[in-house]
Scaffold this motif. Structure first.
Motif, PDB file in Angstrom:
ATOM      1  N   LYS A 169       0.825  -1.209   0.000  1.00 52.04           N
ATOM      2  CA  LYS A 169       0.000   0.000   0.000  1.00 52.04           C
ATOM      3  C   LYS A 169       0.863   1.265   0.000  1.00 52.04           C
ATOM      4  CE  LYS A 169      -4.137  -1.672   0.023  1.00 52.04           C
ATOM      5  NZ  LYS A 169      -4.984  -1.516  -1.143  1.00 52.04           N
ATOM      6  N   GLU A 170       1.945   1.248   0.750  1.00 47.55           N
ATOM      7  CA  GLU A 170       2.842   2.408   0.785  1.00 47.55           C
ATOM      8  C   GLU A 170       3.472   2.638  -0.583  1.00 47.55           C
ATOM      9  OE1 GLU A 170       5.724   1.854   3.857  1.00 47.55           O
ATOM     10  OE2 GLU A 170       4.232   1.941   5.452  1.00 47.55           O
TER      11      GLU A 170
ATOM     12  N   GLU B 226       2.223   1.685  -3.452  1.00 45.15           N
ATOM     13  CA  GLU B 226       1.164   2.090  -4.386  1.00 45.15           C
ATOM     14  C   GLU B 226       0.968   3.605  -4.358  1.00 45.15           C
ATOM     15  OE1 GLU B 226      -2.552   0.247  -3.482  1.00 45.15           O
ATOM     16  OE2 GLU B 226      -1.953  -1.697  -4.282  1.00 45.15           O
ATOM     17  N   ASN B 227       1.044   4.178  -3.188  1.00 46.21           N
ATOM     18  CA  ASN B 227       0.737   5.603  -3.017  1.00 46.21           C
ATOM     19  C   ASN B 227       1.937   6.518  -3.245  1.00 46.21           C
ATOM     20  OD1 ASN B 227      -1.977   5.137  -2.473  1.00 46.21           O
ATOM     21  ND2 ASN B 227      -1.523   4.678  -0.341  1.00 46.21           N
ATOM     22  N   LEU B 228       3.120   5.977  -3.441  1.00 46.57           N
ATOM     23  CA  LEU B 228       4.303   6.824  -3.632  1.00 46.57           C
ATOM     24  C   LEU B 228       4.170   7.805  -4.807  1.00 46.57           C
ATOM     25  CD1 LEU B 228       7.351   4.509  -2.892  1.00 46.57           C
ATOM     26  CD2 LEU B 228       6.670   6.549  -1.667  1.00 46.57           C
TER      27      LEU B 228
ATOM     28  N   LEU C 173       1.591   9.161  -5.981  1.00 51.31           N
ATOM     29  CA  LEU C 173       0.525  10.138  -5.730  1.00 51.31           C
ATOM     30  C   LEU C 173       0.873  11.135  -4.629  1.00 51.31           C
ATOM     31  CD1 LEU C 173      -2.458   7.645  -5.895  1.00 51.31           C
ATOM     32  CD2 LEU C 173      -1.572   9.103  -7.715  1.00 51.31           C
ATOM     33  N   ASP C 174       1.834  10.793  -3.804  1.00 50.07           N
ATOM     34  CA  ASP C 174       2.196  11.690  -2.692  1.00 50.07           C
ATOM     35  C   ASP C 174       3.066  12.842  -3.148  1.00 50.07           C
ATOM     36  OD1 ASP C 174       0.768  10.236  -0.896  1.00 50.07           O
ATOM     37  OD2 ASP C 174       2.497   9.058  -0.207  1.00 50.07           O
TER      38      ASP C 174
END
Length: 52
Positions: free
Chosen positions: A44-45, A47-49, A51-52
């Motif tokens: 999950k971490e 996946e969101n890299l 987008l952050d």
């Protein structure tokens, strides 16, 4: 002069494709093992890299 003529002159040139294949296979297997062993939180971490 064609490229194949240069390769024929190099001693032991046939070992380089085997080294490349072995290196690629090793890295691929390590990445697959890492992907299967990674926890859901880590996935999950990652996946969101972007987008952050």
């Amino acid at each position: 002069m064609k490229f194949i003529n240069y390769l024929e002159r190099i001693t032991g040139v046939s070992v380089y494709p085997m080294i490349s294949l072995l290196l690629f296979t090793t890295v691929f297997i390590l990445v697959v093992i890492y992907a299967f062993k990674a926890s859901d939180r880590t996935i999950k971490e990652m996946e969101n890299l972007p987008l952050d």
